[in-house]
Structures are given as structure tokens and as C-alpha cells.
Design an enzyme around this catalytic site. Sequence first.
Site, PDB file in Angstrom:
ATOM      1  N   ASP A  38     -14.565  29.957 -45.957  1.00 12.99           N
ATOM      2  CA  ASP A  38     -14.806  29.120 -44.777  1.00 12.99           C
ATOM      3  C   ASP A  38     -16.242  28.631 -44.805  1.00 12.99           C
ATOM      4  OD1 ASP A  38     -13.006  29.168 -41.890  1.00 12.99           O
ATOM      5  OD2 ASP A  38     -15.054  28.369 -41.785  1.00 12.99           O
ATOM      6  N   ASP A  61     -16.920  24.802 -48.393  1.00 10.36           N
ATOM      7  CA  ASP A  61     -16.744  23.537 -47.674  1.00 10.36           C
ATOM      8  C   ASP A  61     -15.630  22.808 -48.414  1.00 10.36           C
ATOM      9  OD1 ASP A  61     -16.705  20.994 -46.671  1.00 10.36           O
ATOM     10  OD2 ASP A  61     -18.879  20.737 -46.652  1.00 10.36           O
ATOM     11  N   VAL A  62     -14.478  22.700 -47.780  1.00 11.92           N
ATOM     12  CA  VAL A  62     -13.293  22.176 -48.488  1.00 11.92           C
ATOM     13  C   VAL A  62     -13.439  20.725 -48.930  1.00 11.92           C
ATOM     14  CG1 VAL A  62     -11.641  23.775 -47.427  1.00 11.92           C
ATOM     15  CG2 VAL A  62     -12.076  21.556 -46.322  1.00 11.92           C
ATOM     16  N   TYR A 153      -5.865  12.340 -37.152  1.00 13.45           N
ATOM     17  CA  TYR A 153      -5.264  13.656 -37.407  1.00 13.45           C
ATOM     18  C   TYR A 153      -3.829  13.481 -37.927  1.00 13.45           C
ATOM     19  CZ  TYR A 153      -4.053  18.585 -36.575  1.00 13.45           C
ATOM     20  OH  TYR A 153      -3.651  19.889 -36.723  1.00 13.45           O
ATOM     21  N   LYS A 157      -2.456  14.697 -41.578  1.00  5.07           N
ATOM     22  CA  LYS A 157      -1.421  15.726 -41.696  1.00  5.07           C
ATOM     23  C   LYS A 157      -0.142  15.171 -42.332  1.00  5.07           C
ATOM     24  CE  LYS A 157      -3.691  19.261 -40.077  1.00  5.07           C
ATOM     25  NZ  LYS A 157      -3.964  20.439 -40.922  1.00  5.07           N
ATOM     26  N   THR A 190      -5.624  28.672 -30.523  1.00  5.20           N
ATOM     27  CA  THR A 190      -6.781  28.971 -31.371  1.00  5.20           C
ATOM     28  C   THR A 190      -7.978  28.144 -30.858  1.00  5.20           C
ATOM     29  OG1 THR A 190      -6.556  27.152 -32.939  1.00  5.20           O
ATOM     30  CG2 THR A 190      -5.215  29.128 -33.378  1.00  5.20           C
TER      31      THR A 190
HETATM   32  P1  NAD Z   1      -9.421  27.110 -36.028  1.00  2.00           P
HETATM   33  O1  NAD Z   1     -10.376  26.133 -35.478  1.00  2.00           O
HETATM   34  O2  NAD Z   1      -9.260  28.441 -35.373  1.00  2.00           O
HETATM   35  O3  NAD Z   1      -9.707  27.368 -37.584  1.00  2.00           O
HETATM   36  C1  NAD Z   1     -10.057  26.320 -38.445  1.00  2.00           C
HETATM   37  C2  NAD Z   1     -11.037  26.877 -39.474  1.00  2.00           C
HETATM   38  O4  NAD Z   1     -11.304  25.833 -40.432  1.00  2.00           O
HETATM   39  C3  NAD Z   1     -12.387  27.299 -38.870  1.00  2.00           C
HETATM   40  O5  NAD Z   1     -12.708  28.619 -39.269  1.00  2.00           O
HETATM   41  C4  NAD Z   1     -13.369  26.297 -39.456  1.00  2.00           C
HETATM   42  O6  NAD Z   1     -14.678  26.831 -39.673  1.00  2.00           O
HETATM   43  C5  NAD Z   1     -12.684  25.922 -40.763  1.00  2.00           C
HETATM   44  N1  NAD Z   1     -13.153  24.656 -41.318  1.00  2.00           N
HETATM   45  C6  NAD Z   1     -13.261  23.460 -40.700  1.00  2.00           C
HETATM   46  N2  NAD Z   1     -13.792  22.553 -41.545  1.00  2.00           N
HETATM   47  C7  NAD Z   1     -14.020  23.192 -42.726  1.00  2.00           C
HETATM   48  C8  NAD Z   1     -14.566  22.792 -43.970  1.00  2.00           C
HETATM   49  N3  NAD Z   1     -15.007  21.535 -44.185  1.00  2.00           N
HETATM   50  N4  NAD Z   1     -14.630  23.705 -44.962  1.00  2.00           N
HETATM   51  C9  NAD Z   1     -14.221  24.981 -44.751  1.00  2.00           C
HETATM   52  N5  NAD Z   1     -13.722  25.425 -43.593  1.00  2.00           N
HETATM   53  C10 NAD Z   1     -13.631  24.530 -42.579  1.00  2.00           C
HETATM   54  O7  NAD Z   1      -8.020  26.344 -36.031  1.00  2.00           O
HETATM   55  P2  NAD Z   1      -6.535  26.767 -36.386  1.00  2.00           P
HETATM   56  O8  NAD Z   1      -5.704  26.334 -35.244  1.00  2.00           O
HETATM   57  O9  NAD Z   1      -6.431  28.129 -36.919  1.00  2.00           O
HETATM   58  O10 NAD Z   1      -6.267  25.719 -37.560  1.00  2.00           O
HETATM   59  C11 NAD Z   1      -5.755  26.087 -38.827  1.00  2.00           C
HETATM   60  C12 NAD Z   1      -4.939  24.907 -39.360  1.00  2.00           C
HETATM   61  O11 NAD Z   1      -3.791  24.739 -38.529  1.00  2.00           O
HETATM   62  C13 NAD Z   1      -5.670  23.570 -39.349  1.00  2.00           C
HETATM   63  O12 NAD Z   1      -5.365  22.864 -40.535  1.00  2.00           O
HETATM   64  C14 NAD Z   1      -5.070  22.860 -38.156  1.00  2.00           C
HETATM   65  O13 NAD Z   1      -5.136  21.465 -38.283  1.00  2.00           O
HETATM   66  C15 NAD Z   1      -3.655  23.378 -38.198  1.00  2.00           C
HETATM   67  N6  NAD Z   1      -2.922  23.259 -36.949  1.00  2.00           N
HETATM   68  C16 NAD Z   1      -3.397  23.835 -35.824  1.00  2.00           C
HETATM   69  C17 NAD Z   1      -2.678  23.674 -34.647  1.00  2.00           C
HETATM   70  C18 NAD Z   1      -3.152  24.264 -33.340  1.00  2.00           C
HETATM   71  O14 NAD Z   1      -2.593  23.884 -32.297  1.00  2.00           O
HETATM   72  N7  NAD Z   1      -4.114  25.162 -33.333  1.00  2.00           N
HETATM   73  C19 NAD Z   1      -1.476  22.956 -34.643  1.00  2.00           C
HETATM   74  C20 NAD Z   1      -1.011  22.415 -35.843  1.00  2.00           C
HETATM   75  C21 NAD Z   1      -1.747  22.558 -36.985  1.00  2.00           C
END
Ligand code: NAD
Length: 253
Positions: A38, A61-62, A153, A157, A190
Site C-alpha cells: 500500500d 504505489d500501484v 470511477y 471499473k 470502508t
Molecule cells: P479503502 O479506502 O478502505 O482501501 C483502499 C486502499 O487503497 C487504501 O489503503 C489506500 O491507501 C490504497 N490505495 C489508494 N491508492 C493507492 C495507490 N496509488 N497505490 C497503492 N495503494 C493505494 O477502500 P475499500 O473499500 O477497501 O476499497 C478496496 C477496493 O474495493 C477498491 O478498488 C474499491 O474501488 C473497491 N470497491 C469498494 C467499494 C466500497 O463501497 N467500499 C465498492 C465497490 C468496489
Amino acid sequence: MVERMKGKVVLVSGGASGIGADTARFVVREGGKAVVADRDEAKGRAVAAELGANGLFVTLDVTQEPSWQKAVAETTAQFGGLHGLLNAAGVGVRNDIETCTLAEFRRVNDVNSLGTFLGCKHAVPAMKASGGGSIVNISSVLGLRGAAYAMAYCASKGAVRTLTKNVALYCAFMKYNIRCNSVHPGYIDTPMIVPALQATMGNMTGKQFLEELHPLGRLGQPKEVADMVLFLLSDESTFSTGSEFVCDGGLTA
Ligand code: NAD
């Protein structure tokens, strides 16, 4: 006790929080090793510390290719191989087709879509060398359908959904023993959705609005998505590749 992830090393992008953090916890609970990758070093190190000797934090950093190369190299050097990748790093931003700037579109797509591409690209050689593996890419219900308020977004996705199918078909054709599937969560409780929860939608709170989108009448929990991811990372899903796994409380039904 059956250890569903015994002998498997899994790299988790976005492992510092939410869905990624719970997946890393479940991998280790099930006898595997998890690399928490992360850009948030403080939160990532805290999750890795919970995992003890079977956990490792790497800065990632992805959006940066050298960062992926280093993360994969550290994973194989420390744990001796790579059998699973969860691409969970992501950012969510509200915008629409009229107001979204080019810079914002690029930022969202760089993290969510390009980041997933780079993860798959650099995991495949390491998985080949490890005898095969399973890649899970987190898309969203907004990779299956549109939303007026989440233009960049949705675009990012949707790209993850079809990138996944390409990786799956290529690896199958090449007989690499590497599977690749996408997971499509509904709204999950989250840090990512905190701004939406705090917003007001007409006479509803943001929380009420989001809960009502799901026929089950509530938000999902990160562990409920992590359970699905674990199934896909494990050998319980060996005939699944290139598929979309929805975890949305009935939202898309
Ligand atoms: P979250 O914000 O809790 O976690 C996301 C993590 O990604 C964080 O730890 C952040 O530091 C990290 N991150 C962001 N940019 C980054 C980068 N450039 N390099 C490395 N790390 C990076 O959110 P989450 O809900 O756990 O999200 C996880 C995945 O699920 C994401 O892809 C999100 O789009 C997807 N998602 C989430 C939801 C929701 O409602 N929470 C719904 C559908 C999809």
C-alpha cells in the site's frame, strides 16, 4: 482445521485498509502468507504487524511500474514465490461527464485501471515461476452498470472487468495455470465511502440512501467481500476464470 491457503503467498495491493486488509488477515488465518502492499505506510505496517511472521509490508504505489517490480521482487525474496494477487487498491471520486477534469479522470483511472494492469503484468511472471496462481481484481457494481455521479470511477471499473477476462484467456491459452477473476462489490462499509455516508440525499442521510440501494437493506462489510476473494484465491475455485463474482446484497438483481 483445514488450512485453505496453506503454502500460498498472496500479494494484496490496497492491503492497508478495508477489503484488502481483511483479505490479508484471512489469507494468514487460513495458513498462507500475505504481503500488505500500500502507499499508506503507517496503516499498512499496522496490518502487517497483526499478521506476525506470515505477514510483510511493502510500500507500493500501484500507478508506478518500478514500484510494482520492487513489491513483487520483495515478495518472492522474502516468501519464496507468488501464488495469489489481489488488486484492491482503489480510489472513489464523485464526478460527472460535464464537470470531470482530464486530470481527475486520469488520476482515478491510473489507480483503479492502470494499477490493476501493472499488477497483473508483474504478477504473471512470478506466478509462472511458482507453478501457477490466482489473480483477483476488485471491480465494482459500477463496473457492471453506470451511475450518473461516478463517471471516471465507472469507466475505470468497467476496464478492470474486461482486462480481467483478457488476462484469464491469455493465461489459459498459454497454459500457465494462472486464473484471473473480478469481484464486484456493492457499497461496503470502508473508509472509501465515508464522504458518501456523510452527504445528504434529498430528505435521506447518505447512509440511508446507500442502504436502500441494496435489497438486503444494509451496507456490506469488508469481511463479506474478503470471504469471496478468499474462495477465488484458494483451490476451491479451480474451474473459475475470466468470471464476474458479484457481492452486492442484491443491488444488481
Ligand atoms: P479503502 O479506502 O478502505 O482501501 C483502499 C486502499 O487503497 C487504501 O489503503 C489506500 O491507501 C490504497 N490505495 C489508494 N491508492 C493507492 C495507490 N496509488 N497505490 C497503492 N495503494 C493505494 O477502500 P475499500 O473499500 O477497501 O476499497 C478496496 C477496493 O474495493 C477498491 O478498488 C474499491 O474501488 C473497491 N470497491 C469498494 C467499494 C466500497 O463501497 N467500499 C465498492 C465497490 C468496489
